[in-house]
Design an enzyme around this catalytic site. Structure first.
Site, mmCIF file in Angstrom:
data_model
loop_
_atom_site.group_PDB
_atom_site.id
_atom_site.type_symbol
_atom_site.label_atom_id
_atom_site.label_comp_id
_atom_site.label_asym_id
_atom_site.label_seq_id
_atom_site.Cartn_x
_atom_site.Cartn_y
_atom_site.Cartn_z
ATOM 1 N N TYR A 33 -12.513 -10.053 3.271
ATOM 2 C CA TYR A 33 -12.088 -11.371 3.751
ATOM 3 C C TYR A 33 -11.435 -11.269 5.112
ATOM 4 O O TYR A 33 -11.133 -10.171 5.591
ATOM 5 C CB TYR A 33 -11.125 -12.014 2.747
ATOM 6 N N LYS A 147 -10.486 -4.520 4.783
ATOM 7 C CA LYS A 147 -9.801 -5.744 4.343
ATOM 8 C C LYS A 147 -10.490 -6.287 3.094
ATOM 9 O O LYS A 147 -11.216 -7.289 3.122
ATOM 10 C CB LYS A 147 -9.770 -6.786 5.474
ATOM 11 N N GLU A 180 3.054 -0.032 5.398
ATOM 12 C CA GLU A 180 3.019 -1.401 5.936
ATOM 13 C C GLU A 180 3.528 -2.344 4.856
ATOM 14 O O GLU A 180 3.825 -1.929 3.739
ATOM 15 C CB GLU A 180 1.581 -1.778 6.330
ATOM 16 N N LEU A 205 -3.909 -1.464 7.098
ATOM 17 C CA LEU A 205 -4.855 -2.398 7.692
ATOM 18 C C LEU A 205 -4.439 -2.557 9.152
ATOM 19 O O LEU A 205 -3.270 -2.855 9.438
ATOM 20 C CB LEU A 205 -4.789 -3.754 6.991
HETATM 21 N N1 PMP Z 1 -1.514 -5.350 6.467
HETATM 22 C C1 PMP Z 1 -1.975 -5.976 5.370
HETATM 23 C C2 PMP Z 1 -2.039 -5.213 4.084
HETATM 24 C C3 PMP Z 1 -2.396 -7.310 5.441
HETATM 25 O O1 PMP Z 1 -2.887 -7.936 4.355
HETATM 26 C C4 PMP Z 1 -2.278 -8.002 6.673
HETATM 27 C C5 PMP Z 1 -2.667 -9.456 6.771
HETATM 28 N N2 PMP Z 1 -4.023 -9.641 6.670
HETATM 29 C C6 PMP Z 1 -1.793 -7.309 7.794
HETATM 30 C C7 PMP Z 1 -1.420 -5.976 7.654
HETATM 31 C C8 PMP Z 1 -1.688 -7.983 9.135
HETATM 32 O O2 PMP Z 1 -2.956 -8.209 9.674
HETATM 33 P P1 PMP Z 1 -3.242 -9.411 10.693
HETATM 34 O O3 PMP Z 1 -2.286 -9.238 11.823
HETATM 35 O O4 PMP Z 1 -4.651 -9.213 11.096
HETATM 36 O O5 PMP Z 1 -2.996 -10.674 9.937
#
Ligand code: PMP
Length: 287
Positions: A33, A147, A180, A205
């Site tokens: 996603y 993701k 994270e 991610l």
């Molecule tokens: N880490 C994880 C596990 C996430 O789910 C997200 C949000 N999608 C992020 C980091 C931050 O990613 P982004 O800046 O692309 O929203």
């Protein structure tokens, strides 16, 4: 309440938008996603999100459900129909519908669904106070760079954070290093004023907000280190913050009930948030 959703080629009233019980996303979490923020009616870093979607699909050997051009048209049409000005668009691609069997089914067509959300910007109060986080063991799999819609540890972690009155849970690997948040990337500012965030690998991610902020930090000439940091280092840090598409750059003022720095949003964290907001305000629709 959003008016329409997109499901496999059709725009449907949100309440009628359903997928098949044998969609592999439903049965195996066999899909990926993206969430793209919409601010002042503009998509933020759409291309970065679409590139990451392609990467996630490639890694799972799921073919793209439609061309990028078509995907971008569908995104714009759904935003237009739902009149979203501030919020986000969610899209997910699964391997498709097929009788339940773990291995990849032959000739399965990938399924695409899309929804939008209209939200209020974060309150000035939240930004002035910053947010608390708690730490938790990272119990996820070894491919956190994909993701994937398989989000059970993230769901459980966020629930634990909510029960503890915290905004987010920072996940800590067995070696004591912070990976994270459950839906955000983690950052600290050291006593020497260096901005630190974990390097992009299979363990996190690679956030699109993270990537954008790194380039803004470099442009502004702040010192940056992409490396792991321990929970102890975070507890002793001068400042902390988190980044994500929905939180943008959010100051973290408490970790496990202990104040970070003086317990108020850090000067550098607030400056970085301002740089990020300036970037958003300067956005033109990506061609
Ligand atoms: N880490 C994880 C596990 C996430 O789910 C997200 C949000 N999608 C992020 C980091 C931050 O990613 P982004 O800046 O692309 O929203």
């Amino acid at each position: 309440m959003p008016r329409d959703a997109y499901v496999n080629g059709r725009y449907l009233p949100h309440r009628d938008a359903v997928v098949h019980v044998e969609d592999r996303g439903y049965q195996f979490a066999d899909g990926v996603y993206e969430v793209v923020p919409i601010i002042n009616g503009k998509l933020v870093d759409e291309i970065g999100h679409l590139d990451r979607l392609d990467r996630s699909l490639d890694n799972l050997e799921i073919p793209a459900p439609v061309s990028r051009r078509a995907l971008r048209m569908i995104i714009r049409e759904l935003i237009r129909r739902n009149r979203v000005t501030h919020g986000s668009i969610y899209f997910q691609v699964t391997r498709g519908v097929s009788p339940r069997d773990h291995k990849f089914p032959a000739g399965c067509r990938p399924a695409l669904v899309m929804t939008t959300k209209q939200t209020k910007p974060h309150s000035a109060e939240m930004l002035q106070q910053g947010v608390p986080v708690v730490s938790l063991p990272d119990e996820r799999w070894a491919r956190c760079d994909i993701k994937s819609i398989s989000l059970l540890p993230n769901v459980l972690g966020k629930q634990k954070a909510a029960e503890a009155g915290a905004y987010e849970a920072w996940q800590v690997a067995r070696d004591g290093m912070v990976t994270e948040g459950t839906s955000s990337n983690a950052w600290i500012v050291t006593g020497a004023g260096k901005v630190v965030t974990r390097d992009a690998s299979n363990n996190i991610l690679n956030g699109i907000t993270r990537t954008r902020l790194i380039s803004l930090i470099q442009e502004q000439g702040y010192e940056l280190e992409e490396r792991s940091f321990s929970l102890d280092e975070a507890l002793a840090a001068r400042e902390a913050f988190l980044t994500s598409s929905s939180s943008l750059v959010m100051p973290v003022t408490q970790i496990d009930g202990q104040p970070v720095g003086n317990g108020h949003p850090g000067i550098l964290s607030s400056k970085l948030r301002d740089h990020y907001l300036d970037f958003i305000h300067g956005l033109k629709d990506e061609a």
